[in-house]
Design a protein around this motif. Structure first.
Motif, PDB file in Angstrom:
ATOM      1  N   VAL A 141       7.252  -7.968 -13.172  1.00 34.47           N
ATOM      2  CA  VAL A 141       7.471  -7.034 -12.068  1.00 34.47           C
ATOM      3  C   VAL A 141       6.828  -5.688 -12.386  1.00 34.47           C
ATOM      4  CG1 VAL A 141       9.198  -5.970 -10.558  1.00 34.47           C
ATOM      5  CG2 VAL A 141       9.647  -8.209 -11.584  1.00 34.47           C
ATOM      6  N   VAL A 142       6.962  -5.246 -13.622  1.00 30.30           N
ATOM      7  CA  VAL A 142       6.352  -3.980 -14.040  1.00 30.30           C
ATOM      8  C   VAL A 142       4.844  -4.024 -13.847  1.00 30.30           C
ATOM      9  CG1 VAL A 142       5.859  -2.489 -16.017  1.00 30.30           C
ATOM     10  CG2 VAL A 142       8.176  -3.365 -15.668  1.00 30.30           C
ATOM     11  N   ASP A 143       4.220  -5.098 -14.300  1.00 28.25           N
ATOM     12  CA  ASP A 143       2.763  -5.219 -14.161  1.00 28.25           C
ATOM     13  C   ASP A 143       2.352  -5.257 -12.687  1.00 28.25           C
ATOM     14  OD1 ASP A 143       2.580  -5.283 -16.896  1.00 28.25           O
ATOM     15  OD2 ASP A 143       2.426  -7.478 -17.020  1.00 28.25           O
ATOM     16  N   HIS A 144       3.127  -5.969 -11.892  1.00 28.01           N
ATOM     17  CA  HIS A 144       2.842  -6.076 -10.456  1.00 28.01           C
ATOM     18  C   HIS A 144       2.910  -4.714  -9.782  1.00 28.01           C
ATOM     19  CE1 HIS A 144       2.786  -7.863  -6.429  1.00 28.01           C
ATOM     20  NE2 HIS A 144       3.852  -7.149  -6.131  1.00 28.01           N
ATOM     21  N   VAL A 145       3.955  -3.957 -10.071  1.00 26.04           N
ATOM     22  CA  VAL A 145       4.132  -2.639  -9.445  1.00 26.04           C
ATOM     23  C   VAL A 145       3.106  -1.643  -9.971  1.00 26.04           C
ATOM     24  CG1 VAL A 145       5.715  -0.672  -9.223  1.00 26.04           C
ATOM     25  CG2 VAL A 145       6.564  -3.000  -8.907  1.00 26.04           C
ATOM     26  N   THR A 146       2.699  -1.791 -11.215  1.00 26.29           N
ATOM     27  CA  THR A 146       1.654  -0.916 -11.760  1.00 26.29           C
ATOM     28  C   THR A 146       0.375  -1.025 -10.932  1.00 26.29           C
ATOM     29  OG1 THR A 146       2.540  -1.067 -14.010  1.00 26.29           O
ATOM     30  CG2 THR A 146       0.234  -0.408 -13.780  1.00 26.29           C
ATOM     31  N   VAL A 147       0.006  -2.249 -10.601  1.00 26.06           N
ATOM     32  CA  VAL A 147      -1.181  -2.465  -9.765  1.00 26.06           C
ATOM     33  C   VAL A 147      -0.950  -1.912  -8.367  1.00 26.06           C
ATOM     34  CG1 VAL A 147      -2.656  -4.215  -8.711  1.00 26.06           C
ATOM     35  CG2 VAL A 147      -1.904  -4.488 -11.079  1.00 26.06           C
ATOM     36  N   GLN A 148       0.237  -2.147  -7.812  1.00 22.93           N
ATOM     37  CA  GLN A 148       0.542  -1.656  -6.467  1.00 22.93           C
ATOM     38  C   GLN A 148       0.475  -0.134  -6.389  1.00 22.93           C
ATOM     39  OE1 GLN A 148       4.357  -3.624  -5.612  1.00 22.93           O
ATOM     40  NE2 GLN A 148       3.324  -4.587  -3.878  1.00 22.93           N
ATOM     41  N   LEU A 149       1.050   0.532  -7.378  1.00 21.54           N
ATOM     42  CA  LEU A 149       1.051   1.999  -7.375  1.00 21.54           C
ATOM     43  C   LEU A 149      -0.361   2.556  -7.487  1.00 21.54           C
ATOM     44  CD1 LEU A 149       4.119   2.757  -9.689  1.00 21.54           C
ATOM     45  CD2 LEU A 149       3.986   3.018  -7.199  1.00 21.54           C
ATOM     46  N   THR A 150      -1.175   1.908  -8.294  1.00 18.52           N
ATOM     47  CA  THR A 150      -2.561   2.365  -8.459  1.00 18.52           C
ATOM     48  C   THR A 150      -3.302   2.330  -7.132  1.00 18.52           C
ATOM     49  OG1 THR A 150      -2.597   1.540 -10.741  1.00 18.52           O
ATOM     50  CG2 THR A 150      -4.723   1.955  -9.687  1.00 18.52           C
ATOM     51  N   ARG A 151      -3.109   1.257  -6.371  1.00 14.58           N
ATOM     52  CA  ARG A 151      -3.778   1.140  -5.076  1.00 14.58           C
ATOM     53  C   ARG A 151      -3.127   2.039  -4.023  1.00 14.58           C
ATOM     54  NH1 ARG A 151      -4.140  -5.516  -5.025  1.00 14.58           N
ATOM     55  NH2 ARG A 151      -5.742  -5.715  -6.646  1.00 14.58           N
ATOM     56  N   LEU A 152      -1.804   2.054  -4.018  1.00 13.49           N
ATOM     57  CA  LEU A 152      -1.066   2.795  -3.001  1.00 13.49           C
ATOM     58  C   LEU A 152      -1.359   4.285  -3.038  1.00 13.49           C
ATOM     59  CD1 LEU A 152       1.266   2.813  -0.849  1.00 13.49           C
ATOM     60  CD2 LEU A 152       2.841   3.109  -2.777  1.00 13.49           C
ATOM     61  N   LEU A 153      -1.399   4.845  -4.254  1.00 15.09           N
ATOM     62  CA  LEU A 153      -1.598   6.286  -4.417  1.00 15.09           C
ATOM     63  C   LEU A 153      -3.027   6.635  -4.819  1.00 15.09           C
ATOM     64  CD1 LEU A 153       1.715   7.091  -6.338  1.00 15.09           C
ATOM     65  CD2 LEU A 153       1.280   7.278  -3.877  1.00 15.09           C
ATOM     66  N   ASN A 154      -3.914   5.625  -4.822  1.00 18.18           N
ATOM     67  CA  ASN A 154      -5.320   5.821  -5.190  1.00 18.18           C
ATOM     68  C   ASN A 154      -5.436   6.518  -6.552  1.00 18.18           C
ATOM     69  OD1 ASN A 154      -8.103   5.692  -4.882  1.00 18.18           O
ATOM     70  ND2 ASN A 154      -8.228   7.604  -3.745  1.00 18.18           N
ATOM     71  N   LEU A 155      -4.796   5.915  -7.556  1.00 20.18           N
ATOM     72  CA  LEU A 155      -4.748   6.500  -8.890  1.00 20.18           C
ATOM     73  C   LEU A 155      -5.941   6.069  -9.735  1.00 20.18           C
ATOM     74  CD1 LEU A 155      -0.988   5.733  -9.650  1.00 20.18           C
ATOM     75  CD2 LEU A 155      -1.934   7.880  -8.768  1.00 20.18           C
ATOM     76  N   ARG A 156      -6.264   6.890 -10.722  1.00 25.19           N
ATOM     77  CA  ARG A 156      -7.263   6.481 -11.714  1.00 25.19           C
ATOM     78  C   ARG A 156      -6.660   5.497 -12.704  1.00 25.19           C
ATOM     79  NH1 ARG A 156      -9.905  12.036 -13.882  1.00 25.19           N
ATOM     80  NH2 ARG A 156      -7.698  12.426 -14.295  1.00 25.19           N
ATOM     81  N   GLY A 157      -5.357   5.627 -12.910  1.00 25.88           N
ATOM     82  CA  GLY A 157      -4.678   4.734 -13.839  1.00 25.88           C
ATOM     83  C   GLY A 157      -3.175   4.856 -13.695  1.00 25.88           C
TER      84      GLY A 157
END
Length: 247
Positions: A141-157
């Motif tokens: 779940v952590v890995d899944h949300v990490t990817v989601q947050l990166t896309r959702l907030l347009n993060l560099r990492g």
């Protein structure tokens, strides 16, 4: 987001090019078409441009339509001048109606974009909630949300730290605001701060860790996106809490 920016740029070009092109194409029919009919055709073009772009594109197309209607279809022809009062009224109405309709069309397009975005956000929350209930390990779940947050907030990492509260980085709060030190950061005007932002994860009131968000300079995530990010982090907290209770 980039897709909509490209679409808006194309619409701005169309706002300047489409009205004179259509007006020129109608020139052979100038003797058979009434000026009212020509004006209505140009209004349709304005609506098409506004629907594809934004309010600025709609306004520019309305002004362009009025200018080229004057140039091609009012006497004296091929001059930016109008000699007949009826043509003046038609040109003014074309401008006013074109502006009004273009704004309505642009607003409808904006609402459509919001609806699509809301549906995507809801799907993300639902997918994460389902995964939190079915995943064998909370790390999934952590890995899944990490990817989601990166896309959702347009993060560099984005990375997750378990049970760590060292330092005093800016913090994304439950209400979507960002606090840096004792002050609130104006995200809607400045975007996220220029350093890592923490998003804490709680489950049943217990702190389990935090996501460290590395913002992309110049991007401004909406309040809605930030609230979704908080909800996703809470889903991770739920998964971690369930594992802790079961161990």
């Amino acid at each position: 987001m980039a897709r909509y920016l490209d679409r808006d740029r194309i619409a701005l070009v169309a706002a300047l090019v489409a009205p004179p092109a259509v007006a020129a194409a109608l020139l052979p029919l100038r003797d058979s078409l009434s000026n009212t009919s020509v004006a209505l055709i140009l209004v349709v073009i304005v609506v098409a441009v506004a629907s594809a772009g934004n309010r600025l594109a709609g306004a520019l197309s309305a002004i362009s339509a009025a200018v080229w209607f004057d140039f091609f279809f009012t006497e004296p022809y091929q001059r930016f001048a109008i000699s007949k009062s009826a043509d003046i009224e038609t040109d003014v109405l074309l401008l006013v109606v074109g502006l009004a309709v273009s704004q309505l069309a642009a607003r409808a397009r904006q609402l459509q974009v919001v609806a699509i975005r809301d549906a995507v956000y809801l799907e993300q929350i639902h997918d994460t909630a389902t995964l939190a209930q079915t995943a064998r390990s909370p790390d999934t779940v952590v890995d899944h949300v990490t990817v989601q947050l990166t896309r959702l907030l347009n993060l560099r990492g984005c990375r997750f730290e378990y049970g760590n509260l060292t330092g005093h980085p800016p913090r994304l709060e439950q209400d979507g605001t960002v606090v840096w030190g004792r002050k609130r950061w104006n995200v809607d005007r400045l975007g996220l701060p220029g350093e890592e932002v923490e998003l804490r994860t709680f489950g049943n009131g217990r702190f389990y860790g935090r996501f460290m968000l590395d913002p992309t300079p110049g991007t401004i995530p909406t309040l809605q996106a930030r609230l979704v990010a908080v909800t996703l982090a809470d889903q991770v907290g739920t998964a971690l809490d369930t594992t802790a209770d079961g161990s």
